[in-house]
Design an enzyme around this catalytic site. Structure first.
Site, PDB file in Angstrom:
ATOM      1  N   LYS A   1       0.924  -1.467   0.023  1.00 54.02           N
ATOM      2  CA  LYS A   1       0.021  -0.184   0.189  1.00 54.02           C
ATOM      3  C   LYS A   1       0.858   1.128  -0.078  1.00 54.02           C
ATOM      4  O   LYS A   1       0.700   2.067  -0.658  1.00 54.02           O
ATOM      5  CB  LYS A   1      -0.921   0.014   1.177  1.00 54.02           C
ATOM      6  CG  LYS A   1      -1.533   1.367   1.588  1.00 54.02           C
ATOM      7  CD  LYS A   1      -2.261   1.390   2.664  1.00 54.02           C
ATOM      8  CE  LYS A   1      -1.592   1.990   3.998  1.00 54.02           C
ATOM      9  NZ  LYS A   1      -1.694   3.268   4.122  1.00 54.02           N
ATOM     10  N   ASN A   2       1.730   1.328   1.023  1.00 54.46           N
ATOM     11  CA  ASN A   2       2.420   2.558   1.034  1.00 54.46           C
ATOM     12  C   ASN A   2       3.521   2.874  -0.054  1.00 54.46           C
ATOM     13  O   ASN A   2       3.755   4.201  -0.424  1.00 54.46           O
ATOM     14  CB  ASN A   2       3.453   2.563   2.402  1.00 54.46           C
ATOM     15  CG  ASN A   2       2.614   2.549   3.462  1.00 54.46           C
ATOM     16  OD1 ASN A   2       1.361   2.909   3.504  1.00 54.46           O
ATOM     17  ND2 ASN A   2       3.303   2.206   4.682  1.00 54.46           N
TER      18      ASN A   2
ATOM     19  N   ARG B   1      -3.599  10.668   4.360  1.00 51.76           N
ATOM     20  CA  ARG B   1      -2.688  11.946   4.555  1.00 51.76           C
ATOM     21  C   ARG B   1      -1.645  11.904   3.535  1.00 51.76           C
ATOM     22  O   ARG B   1      -1.225  12.871   2.929  1.00 51.76           O
ATOM     23  CB  ARG B   1      -2.042  11.447   5.874  1.00 51.76           C
ATOM     24  CG  ARG B   1      -1.059  12.278   6.084  1.00 51.76           C
ATOM     25  CD  ARG B   1      -0.242  11.519   7.561  1.00 51.76           C
ATOM     26  NE  ARG B   1       1.293  12.073   7.274  1.00 51.76           N
ATOM     27  CZ  ARG B   1       1.541  13.264   8.043  1.00 51.76           C
ATOM     28  NH1 ARG B   1       0.563  13.978   8.450  1.00 51.76           N
ATOM     29  NH2 ARG B   1       2.998  13.648   7.909  1.00 51.76           N
TER      30      ARG B   1
ATOM     31  N   CYS C   1      -4.413   9.181   9.602  1.00 51.69           N
ATOM     32  CA  CYS C   1      -4.355   8.481  10.972  1.00 51.69           C
ATOM     33  C   CYS C   1      -4.516   9.189  12.132  1.00 51.69           C
ATOM     34  O   CYS C   1      -3.451  10.074  11.894  1.00 51.69           O
ATOM     35  CB  CYS C   1      -3.535   7.233  11.003  1.00 51.69           C
ATOM     36  SG  CYS C   1      -3.744   5.702  10.196  1.00 51.69           S
TER      37      CYS C   1
ATOM     38  N   ARG D   1       1.890  14.416  13.409  1.00 54.97           N
ATOM     39  CA  ARG D   1       2.250  14.008  12.037  1.00 54.97           C
ATOM     40  C   ARG D   1       2.389  15.216  11.216  1.00 54.97           C
ATOM     41  O   ARG D   1       1.412  15.455  10.312  1.00 54.97           O
ATOM     42  CB  ARG D   1       1.394  12.897  11.442  1.00 54.97           C
ATOM     43  CG  ARG D   1       1.415  11.672  12.039  1.00 54.97           C
ATOM     44  CD  ARG D   1       0.660  10.831  11.640  1.00 54.97           C
ATOM     45  NE  ARG D   1       1.315   9.767  10.478  1.00 54.97           N
ATOM     46  CZ  ARG D   1       1.007   8.832   9.687  1.00 54.97           C
ATOM     47  NH1 ARG D   1      -0.162   8.517   9.839  1.00 54.97           N
ATOM     48  NH2 ARG D   1       1.748   8.334   8.891  1.00 54.97           N
ATOM     49  N   PRO D   2       3.261  16.082  11.506  1.00 54.49           N
ATOM     50  CA  PRO D   2       3.460  17.408  10.800  1.00 54.49           C
ATOM     51  C   PRO D   2       3.944  17.086   9.434  1.00 54.49           C
ATOM     52  O   PRO D   2       4.334  16.033   8.881  1.00 54.49           O
ATOM     53  CB  PRO D   2       4.357  18.222  11.511  1.00 54.49           C
ATOM     54  CG  PRO D   2       5.149  17.349  12.191  1.00 54.49           C
ATOM     55  CD  PRO D   2       4.455  16.198  12.563  1.00 54.49           C
ATOM     56  N   VAL D   3       3.887  18.313   8.319  1.00 55.37           N
ATOM     57  CA  VAL D   3       4.415  18.057   7.003  1.00 55.37           C
ATOM     58  C   VAL D   3       5.505  19.044   6.909  1.00 55.37           C
ATOM     59  O   VAL D   3       5.803  19.713   5.810  1.00 55.37           O
ATOM     60  CB  VAL D   3       3.268  18.068   5.950  1.00 55.37           C
ATOM     61  CG1 VAL D   3       2.447  17.137   5.931  1.00 55.37           C
ATOM     62  CG2 VAL D   3       2.566  19.583   6.196  1.00 55.37           C
ATOM     63  N   ASP D   4       6.126  19.783   8.089  1.00 60.29           N
ATOM     64  CA  ASP D   4       7.253  20.582   7.903  1.00 60.29           C
ATOM     65  C   ASP D   4       8.447  20.411   6.965  1.00 60.29           C
ATOM     66  O   ASP D   4       8.918  20.870   6.215  1.00 60.29           O
ATOM     67  CB  ASP D   4       7.613  21.035   9.453  1.00 60.29           C
ATOM     68  CG  ASP D   4       8.045  19.811  10.206  1.00 60.29           C
ATOM     69  OD1 ASP D   4       7.481  18.732  10.012  1.00 60.29           O
ATOM     70  OD2 ASP D   4       9.023  20.095  10.767  1.00 60.29           O
ATOM     71  N   LEU D   5       8.715  19.033   7.111  1.00 64.39           N
ATOM     72  CA  LEU D   5       9.925  18.446   6.228  1.00 64.39           C
ATOM     73  C   LEU D   5       9.638  18.320   4.945  1.00 64.39           C
ATOM     74  O   LEU D   5      10.596  18.620   3.951  1.00 64.39           O
ATOM     75  CB  LEU D   5      10.225  17.201   6.690  1.00 64.39           C
ATOM     76  CG  LEU D   5      10.819  17.204   8.429  1.00 64.39           C
ATOM     77  CD1 LEU D   5      11.229  15.759   8.786  1.00 64.39           C
ATOM     78  CD2 LEU D   5      12.092  18.087   8.481  1.00 64.39           C
TER      79      LEU D   5
ATOM     80  N   ASP E   1       4.951   0.188  12.183  1.00 60.94           N
ATOM     81  CA  ASP E   1       3.521  -0.383  11.721  1.00 60.94           C
ATOM     82  C   ASP E   1       3.451  -1.796  12.354  1.00 60.94           C
ATOM     83  O   ASP E   1       2.235  -2.280  12.001  1.00 60.94           O
ATOM     84  CB  ASP E   1       3.573  -0.155  10.251  1.00 60.94           C
ATOM     85  CG  ASP E   1       3.466   1.194   9.655  1.00 60.94           C
ATOM     86  OD1 ASP E   1       3.067   1.812  10.429  1.00 60.94           O
ATOM     87  OD2 ASP E   1       3.513   1.307   8.330  1.00 60.94           O
TER      88      ASP E   1
ATOM     89  N   ILE F   1       9.051   6.418  16.965  1.00 62.40           N
ATOM     90  CA  ILE F   1       8.508   6.753  15.622  1.00 62.40           C
ATOM     91  C   ILE F   1       7.139   7.882  16.033  1.00 62.40           C
ATOM     92  O   ILE F   1       7.467   9.016  15.605  1.00 62.40           O
ATOM     93  CB  ILE F   1       8.322   6.274  14.443  1.00 62.40           C
ATOM     94  CG1 ILE F   1       9.603   5.010  14.396  1.00 62.40           C
ATOM     95  CG2 ILE F   1       8.072   7.028  13.307  1.00 62.40           C
ATOM     96  CD1 ILE F   1      10.720   5.758  13.679  1.00 62.40           C
TER      97      ILE F   1
ATOM     98  N   ARG G   1      -8.650   0.550   4.764  1.00 63.16           N
ATOM     99  CA  ARG G   1      -7.575   1.309   4.128  1.00 63.16           C
ATOM    100  C   ARG G   1      -6.482   0.559   3.819  1.00 63.16           C
ATOM    101  O   ARG G   1      -5.675   0.802   2.703  1.00 63.16           O
ATOM    102  CB  ARG G   1      -7.522   2.285   5.151  1.00 63.16           C
ATOM    103  CG  ARG G   1      -8.434   3.519   5.295  1.00 63.16           C
ATOM    104  CD  ARG G   1      -7.921   4.487   6.238  1.00 63.16           C
ATOM    105  NE  ARG G   1      -6.577   4.953   5.666  1.00 63.16           N
ATOM    106  CZ  ARG G   1      -5.793   5.500   6.554  1.00 63.16           C
ATOM    107  NH1 ARG G   1      -6.057   5.887   7.660  1.00 63.16           N
ATOM    108  NH2 ARG G   1      -4.572   6.124   5.945  1.00 63.16           N
TER     109      ARG G   1
END
Ligand code: UD1
Length: 431
Positions: A22-23, A96, A120, A125-129, A310, A332, A402
């Site tokens: 999936k990923n 996401r 999730c 779970r930021p997106v700054d990077l 996971d 993590i 999902r």
């Protein structure tokens, strides 16, 4: 809402074919935005997450068609033209990873407006990077009202980007943007998960120049255009590990096929330490357990090649019945112990302190009503249910859909007593 009912106690025997990852699949689908030619993806998992992304891509201008071929399910994606650079909240919040369309849109058209993601509920779970990487490649980024507005009217430019931590999503995003940038890009301290190497293989088949993916330093030489390609998605290592743990929990003998055991080596090591028999094979592995109690072990999650976060919840479910106290450390994601209270409803004895959980093995679990809170937590409840006495009812299984393809069918084929109650059945029962 669908529910899954499991009657515990059945030993498992048989074969489970593992689906495409999936990923990986969702990032590969996003890569189709980078070319006007068709991208054919084979060994595709059919999941709610791939459907969500398919819907979003169609909105952006991609034609998506599905079929079945010799290498499993196929998806053909063709984006002759980007008809919209707008990814709305309604579609991005469902998954996401949809946020990853930002980089390819920017690389191909020089602009995009993409909603900040949902996904999730495991920690912040930021997106700054992700945004740091796109800015380093020359994008101008602004944020208003939950949306990211990105612009690079004269195209993106290669850069040296050093990530402070290993982020799978941000590394993938940087690659997806840098392949069409002007000049060379170096990604330092990159994530090294197998899905990164898969993405690079697919992009290289499309004409990109990406070297070193799967290691900590990735070199990308920008090219002016990409072309169509055909690519087979790698096996899902998380599905592999989850079914390995399920087989160990229920007992019996299960062969996992169409996958790779080397992708889950730290899990195999811990399973063997706990007393499970694991035999790697060319196209997968066999898990065998003849009864007798497992031993408690300690695990600590980490970026690949360490123990996968996971697989933390499924492994914790296994340890609830082990002899002694297991220690589980999650490094993590914060807030990734949401399965703990639900496992407690089945009789597990677990206490959490910060990023550490102590699991004191009990003699038996007892079936109960439980609620799934995220994808990996939900499957840990199914695993616990396989060994619990009586019936376990897992509610809110849309999380499972999902990430797991035909979960109840695959386990049922090996003798698990598991069935899905659709919303209609559920309503009937309530009435
Ligand atoms: C991906 C996987 C997910 C897996 C995770 C870690 C997909 C679709 N999902 O998620 O199943 O659990 O890798 O193996 O591939 N972080 C930041 N800023 C950012 C991005 C991440 O601080 O901009 C942090 C996260 O909060 C987390 C850590 O970095 O603590 C790792 O996250 P990351 O590797 O980015 O996970 P995802 O790509 O979201």
């Amino acid at each position: 809402m669908d529910r899954i009912a499991i009657t515990g106690g059945a030993r498992l025997k048989g074969e489970i074919p593992i689906s495409g990852a999936k990923n990986s699949a969702i990032k590969l689908m996003a890569a189709s935005l980078l070319t006007d030619e068709p991208l054919r993806l084979t060994n595709m998992p059919r999941l709610a997450d791939t459907r969500f992304l398919g819907k979003l891509l169609q909105r952006l201008g991609t034609e998506v068609s599905e079929s079945v071929g010799t290498d499993g399910a196929e998806t053909l994606l063709t984006t002759r033209e980007i008809v919209s650079g707008f990814a709305p909240y309604d579609l991005v919040r469902q998954m996401r990873a949809s946020f990853t369309v930002l980089g390819p849109l920017l690389a191909r058209t020089g602009q995009a407006k993409v909603s900040l993601p949902g996904g999730c509920t495991i920690g912040a779970r930021p997106v700054d990077l992700h945004l740091m990487a796109l800015e380093a490649l020359g994008a101008k980024i602004e944020m208003h009202e939950g949306y990211v507005y990105a612009q690079a009217p004269r195209g993106l430019k290669g850069a040296v980007i050093r990530f402070p931590i290993n982020s799978v999503g941000a590394t993938e995003h940087a690659i997806l943007a840098a392949v069409l940038a002007n000049g060379d890009t170096v990604l330092e301290n990159a994530a090294a998960e197998p899905e990164l190497a898969d993405l690079a293989d697919c992009l290289n088949a499309m004409g990109a120049k990406v070297a070193g993916a799967g290691g900590r330093t990735i070199h990308i030489t920008g090219v002016s255009r990409l072309h169509g390609a055909s690519h087979s998605v790698i096996p899902d290592r998380i599905e592999t590990g989850t079914f390995a743990v399920a087989a160990a929990m229920a007992g019996g003998e299960v062969r996992l096929t169409r996958t790779r055991s080397d992708f889950i080596q730290p899990l195999i090591d811990k399973m063997v330490e706990a007393g499970v028999e694991v035999t790697p094979q060319e196209d997968g592995l066999t898990i065998k357990r003849d009864g007798g109690r497992l031993r408690a072990v300690e695990i600590e999650t980490g970026p690949y090649p360490e123990f996968a976060t996971d697989l933390q919840a499924p492994f914790m479910a296994l340890m609830t019945l082990a002899d002694g106290e297991s220690v589980v450390r999650e490094t993590i994601f914060e807030n990734r112990f949401m399965h703990v209270p639900e496992l407690g409803r089945l009789g597990a004895d677990i206490s959490v302190q910060g990023d550490m959980a102590r699991v004191r093995g009990v003699e038996f679990l007892t079936g109960a009503q439980v609620m799934a809170t995220d994808l990996r937590a939900s499957v840990s409840l199914v695993i616990a249910g396989l060994a619990a006495r009586g019936e376990t009812m897992v509610n809110r299984v849309y999380h499972l859909d999902r990430g797991f393809e035909r979960l109840e069918e695959k386990l049922g084929a090996c003798g698990a007593q598991i069935r899905r109650l659709t919303s209609e059945d559920a309503t009937e029962e309530v009435e």
